[in-house]
Motif scaffolding. Structure first.
Motif, PDB file in Angstrom:
ATOM      1  N   ASN A   9     -64.206   0.178  45.608  1.00  0.00           N
ATOM      2  CA  ASN A   9     -64.424   1.279  44.672  1.00  0.00           C
ATOM      3  C   ASN A   9     -65.810   1.195  44.049  1.00  0.00           C
ATOM      4  OD1 ASN A   9     -62.034   2.913  44.874  1.00  0.00           O
ATOM      5  ND2 ASN A   9     -60.940   1.080  44.172  1.00  0.00           N
ATOM      6  N   VAL A  10     -66.100   2.097  43.125  1.00  0.00           N
ATOM      7  CA  VAL A  10     -67.456   2.186  42.565  1.00  0.00           C
ATOM      8  C   VAL A  10     -67.388   2.180  41.037  1.00  0.00           C
ATOM      9  CG1 VAL A  10     -68.378   3.356  44.603  1.00  0.00           C
ATOM     10  CG2 VAL A  10     -67.488   4.736  42.750  1.00  0.00           C
ATOM     11  N   ALA A  11     -68.504   1.825  40.400  1.00  0.00           N
ATOM     12  CA  ALA A  11     -68.487   1.715  38.930  1.00  0.00           C
ATOM     13  C   ALA A  11     -69.873   1.919  38.351  1.00  0.00           C
ATOM     14  CB  ALA A  11     -67.982   0.324  38.521  1.00  0.00           C
ATOM     15  N   GLU A  12     -69.885   2.354  37.096  1.00  0.00           N
ATOM     16  CA  GLU A  12     -71.135   2.297  36.334  1.00  0.00           C
ATOM     17  C   GLU A  12     -70.831   1.677  34.969  1.00  0.00           C
ATOM     18  OE1 GLU A  12     -73.645   5.779  34.844  1.00  0.00           O
ATOM     19  OE2 GLU A  12     -75.176   4.518  35.845  1.00  0.00           O
ATOM     20  N   VAL A  13     -71.679   0.728  34.567  1.00  0.00           N
ATOM     21  CA  VAL A  13     -71.597   0.177  33.209  1.00  0.00           C
ATOM     22  C   VAL A  13     -72.819   0.704  32.471  1.00  0.00           C
ATOM     23  CG1 VAL A  13     -71.338  -1.880  31.781  1.00  0.00           C
ATOM     24  CG2 VAL A  13     -70.607  -1.942  34.187  1.00  0.00           C
ATOM     25  N   GLY A  14     -72.589   1.493  31.431  1.00  0.00           N
ATOM     26  CA  GLY A  14     -73.673   2.181  30.727  1.00  0.00           C
ATOM     27  C   GLY A  14     -73.775   3.586  31.275  1.00  0.00           C
ATOM     28  N   VAL A  15     -72.931   4.453  30.778  1.00  0.00           N
ATOM     29  CA  VAL A  15     -72.756   5.799  31.342  1.00  0.00           C
ATOM     30  C   VAL A  15     -73.484   6.855  30.492  1.00  0.00           C
ATOM     31  CG1 VAL A  15     -70.991   7.565  31.810  1.00  0.00           C
ATOM     32  CG2 VAL A  15     -70.499   5.158  32.293  1.00  0.00           C
ATOM     33  N   TYR A  16     -73.454   6.642  29.200  1.00  0.00           N
ATOM     34  CA  TYR A  16     -73.980   7.591  28.201  1.00  0.00           C
ATOM     35  C   TYR A  16     -73.405   8.985  28.453  1.00  0.00           C
ATOM     36  CZ  TYR A  16     -77.456   9.889  25.136  1.00  0.00           C
ATOM     37  OH  TYR A  16     -78.077  10.635  24.171  1.00  0.00           O
ATOM     38  N   PRO A  51     -66.676  10.648  46.852  1.00  0.00           N
ATOM     39  CA  PRO A  51     -65.577  11.481  46.352  1.00  0.00           C
ATOM     40  C   PRO A  51     -64.178  10.893  46.574  1.00  0.00           C
ATOM     41  CG  PRO A  51     -66.542  12.425  48.354  1.00  0.00           C
ATOM     42  CD  PRO A  51     -67.426  11.284  47.938  1.00  0.00           C
ATOM     43  N   SER A  52     -64.059   9.995  47.557  1.00  0.00           N
ATOM     44  CA  SER A  52     -62.717   9.471  47.834  1.00  0.00           C
ATOM     45  C   SER A  52     -62.484   8.103  47.191  1.00  0.00           C
ATOM     46  CB  SER A  52     -62.505   9.376  49.348  1.00  0.00           C
ATOM     47  OG  SER A  52     -63.485   8.493  49.869  1.00  0.00           O
ATOM     48  N   ARG A  53     -63.425   7.646  46.393  1.00  0.00           N
ATOM     49  CA  ARG A  53     -63.265   6.319  45.777  1.00  0.00           C
ATOM     50  C   ARG A  53     -63.087   6.449  44.270  1.00  0.00           C
ATOM     51  NH1 ARG A  53     -65.725   2.408  49.941  1.00  0.00           N
ATOM     52  NH2 ARG A  53     -66.571   3.852  51.465  1.00  0.00           N
ATOM     53  N   LYS A  54     -62.372   5.469  43.698  1.00  0.00           N
ATOM     54  CA  LYS A  54     -62.211   5.458  42.248  1.00  0.00           C
ATOM     55  C   LYS A  54     -63.546   5.092  41.604  1.00  0.00           C
ATOM     56  CE  LYS A  54     -58.382   2.811  42.347  1.00  0.00           C
ATOM     57  NZ  LYS A  54     -57.570   1.746  41.725  1.00  0.00           N
ATOM     58  N   LEU A  55     -63.879   5.789  40.528  1.00  0.00           N
ATOM     59  CA  LEU A  55     -65.118   5.507  39.794  1.00  0.00           C
ATOM     60  C   LEU A  55     -64.765   4.993  38.392  1.00  0.00           C
ATOM     61  CD1 LEU A  55     -68.162   5.615  39.062  1.00  0.00           C
ATOM     62  CD2 LEU A  55     -67.918   8.090  38.729  1.00  0.00           C
ATOM     63  N   TYR A  56     -65.033   3.707  38.161  1.00  0.00           N
ATOM     64  CA  TYR A  56     -64.809   3.120  36.829  1.00  0.00           C
ATOM     65  C   TYR A  56     -66.032   3.415  35.965  1.00  0.00           C
ATOM     66  CZ  TYR A  56     -60.953   0.312  38.765  1.00  0.00           C
ATOM     67  OH  TYR A  56     -59.778  -0.107  39.352  1.00  0.00           O
ATOM     68  N   LEU A  57     -65.784   3.957  34.790  1.00  0.00           N
ATOM     69  CA  LEU A  57     -66.891   4.297  33.880  1.00  0.00           C
ATOM     70  C   LEU A  57     -66.762   3.469  32.595  1.00  0.00           C
ATOM     71  CD1 LEU A  57     -66.868   8.181  34.383  1.00  0.00           C
ATOM     72  CD2 LEU A  57     -68.551   6.547  35.284  1.00  0.00           C
ATOM     73  N   PHE A  58     -67.666   2.498  32.450  1.00  0.00           N
ATOM     74  CA  PHE A  58     -67.630   1.582  31.300  1.00  0.00           C
ATOM     75  C   PHE A  58     -68.695   1.988  30.285  1.00  0.00           C
ATOM     76  CE2 PHE A  58     -66.250  -0.950  34.929  1.00  0.00           C
ATOM     77  CZ  PHE A  58     -65.225  -1.742  34.434  1.00  0.00           C
ATOM     78  N   ASP A  59     -68.265   2.237  29.074  1.00  0.00           N
ATOM     79  CA  ASP A  59     -69.228   2.486  27.990  1.00  0.00           C
ATOM     80  C   ASP A  59     -68.468   2.418  26.664  1.00  0.00           C
ATOM     81  OD1 ASP A  59     -71.314   3.760  26.210  1.00  0.00           O
ATOM     82  OD2 ASP A  59     -72.283   4.102  28.136  1.00  0.00           O
ATOM     83  N   GLN A 117     -60.880  11.158  39.924  1.00  0.00           N
ATOM     84  CA  GLN A 117     -61.188   9.838  40.489  1.00  0.00           C
ATOM     85  C   GLN A 117     -61.714   8.871  39.423  1.00  0.00           C
ATOM     86  OE1 GLN A 117     -59.776   9.351  43.044  1.00  0.00           O
ATOM     87  NE2 GLN A 117     -60.970   9.672  44.883  1.00  0.00           N
ATOM     88  N   CYS A 118     -61.967   9.381  38.218  1.00  0.00           N
ATOM     89  CA  CYS A 118     -62.620   8.546  37.198  1.00  0.00           C
ATOM     90  C   CYS A 118     -61.616   7.762  36.364  1.00  0.00           C
ATOM     91  CB  CYS A 118     -63.465   9.423  36.268  1.00  0.00           C
ATOM     92  SG  CYS A 118     -64.792  10.262  37.158  1.00  0.00           S
ATOM     93  N   ILE A 119     -61.953   6.492  36.151  1.00  0.00           N
ATOM     94  CA  ILE A 119     -61.146   5.639  35.280  1.00  0.00           C
ATOM     95  C   ILE A 119     -62.044   5.238  34.115  1.00  0.00           C
ATOM     96  CG2 ILE A 119     -59.895   3.451  35.105  1.00  0.00           C
ATOM     97  CD1 ILE A 119     -59.416   3.687  38.149  1.00  0.00           C
ATOM     98  N   ILE A 120     -61.706   5.750  32.947  1.00  0.00           N
ATOM     99  CA  ILE A 120     -62.559   5.500  31.781  1.00  0.00           C
ATOM    100  C   ILE A 120     -62.226   4.144  31.168  1.00  0.00           C
ATOM    101  CG2 ILE A 120     -63.103   6.288  29.428  1.00  0.00           C
ATOM    102  CD1 ILE A 120     -64.227   8.205  31.496  1.00  0.00           C
TER     103      ILE A 120
END
Ligand SMILES: C[S@@+](CC[C@H](N)C(=O)[O-])C[C@H]1O[C@@H](n2cnc3c(N)ncnc32)[C@H](O)[C@@H]1O
Length: 225
Positions: free
Chosen positions: A63-70, A83-91, A133-136
């Motif tokens: 899966n994919v992620a960003e730390v620091g999303v603003y 588009p087919s992968r979960k996106l973890y959004l850390f902020d 797909q986003c996991i906050i």
């Protein structure tokens, strides 16, 4: 900073319109590149697009992620290209944390007084092309990573400050799939010296190399062996 961004934008647009960014060998791939020329940093975005294409072509898991999303301006493209992968959004979605600011000051890196609190989870999700797909992960990173059992193929670390970037590398590198990529932003940014310090420390401790990019603020890219 504004002038540099404006120049980068106009110059990037010109290069793009003259197809001067990439060699003709791309024609062999037979694919249409998917780039938004309105994004301010052509090199950062184009590198993400190429990397996403490599990952899909090789069918790599993770899966994919960003730390620091603003506000989600870069996360939007991560979501678009995967588009087919979960996106973890850390902020925190409330700006820098006091503990990180303290560390930044103690290390003499920065006074970390930029305000990133004018955002919200709703606004970010609204911007995403595939919000389902986003996991906050709202709150203080790395605490918000506790208990996640997943592996990753692409991660963007863009928290500006030393401690969360270093912790991001420590957390994600072992969880990356072979061939996966970590982008770290601001490694060549006078305003945020912590990013370069975190990258230098991590790469030395782990004996890892990285590719520096000539994008705005300077990213580096780690590839998992
Ligand atoms: C420069 S902004 C991110 C910009 C975004 N990636 C983009 O390209 O538009 C940095 C963000 O990192 C977040 N941040 C910094 N330290 C953090 C931490 N320890 N935990 C969670 N979020 C953090 C801030 O709240 C801020 O929103």
């Amino acid at each position: 900073m504004f002038l540099i961004k404006a120049f980068n934008y106009l110059f990037g647009k010109w290069l793009f319109s003259h197809k001067a960014h990439l060699s003709y060998s791309l024609k062999y791939s037979g694919r249409r590149r998917d780039l938004d020329i309105n994004y301010l940093d052509y090199i950062r975005l184009a590198t993400l697009e190429l990397v996403a294409n490599e990952i899909q072509k090789k069918n790599l898991p993770g899966n994919v992620a960003e730390v620091g999303v603003y506000k989600g301006k870069f996360a939007k493209y991560i979501n678009q290209y995967f588009p087919s992968r979960k996106l973890y959004l850390f902020d925190t979605f409330e700006g820098f944390n006091e503990k990180d600011i303290q560390t930044e000051k103690e290390l003499g890196l920065n006074d970390a007084n930029q305000d990133f609190s004018n955002t919200s989870v709703d606004k970010v999700l609204h911007l995403m092309p595939f919000p389902k797909q986003c996991i906050i992960k709202k709150g203080f990173f790395p605490d918000t990573a506790a208990g996640i059992e997943d592996s990753f193929v692409f991660v963007s670390l863009d928290t500006d400050l030393y401690e969360p970037i270093y912790q991001g590398l420590i957390y994600f590198y072992p969880r990356m799939e072979k061939g996966g990529y970590i982008f770290v932003h601001d490694v060549n940014n006078d305003s945020y010296k912590g990013a370069a310090k975190a990258v230098a420390k991590f790469s030395e401790e782990q004996g890892l190399s990285f590719v520096p990019l000539p994008d705005s603020c300077g990213s580096v890219v780690f590839i998992k062996d």
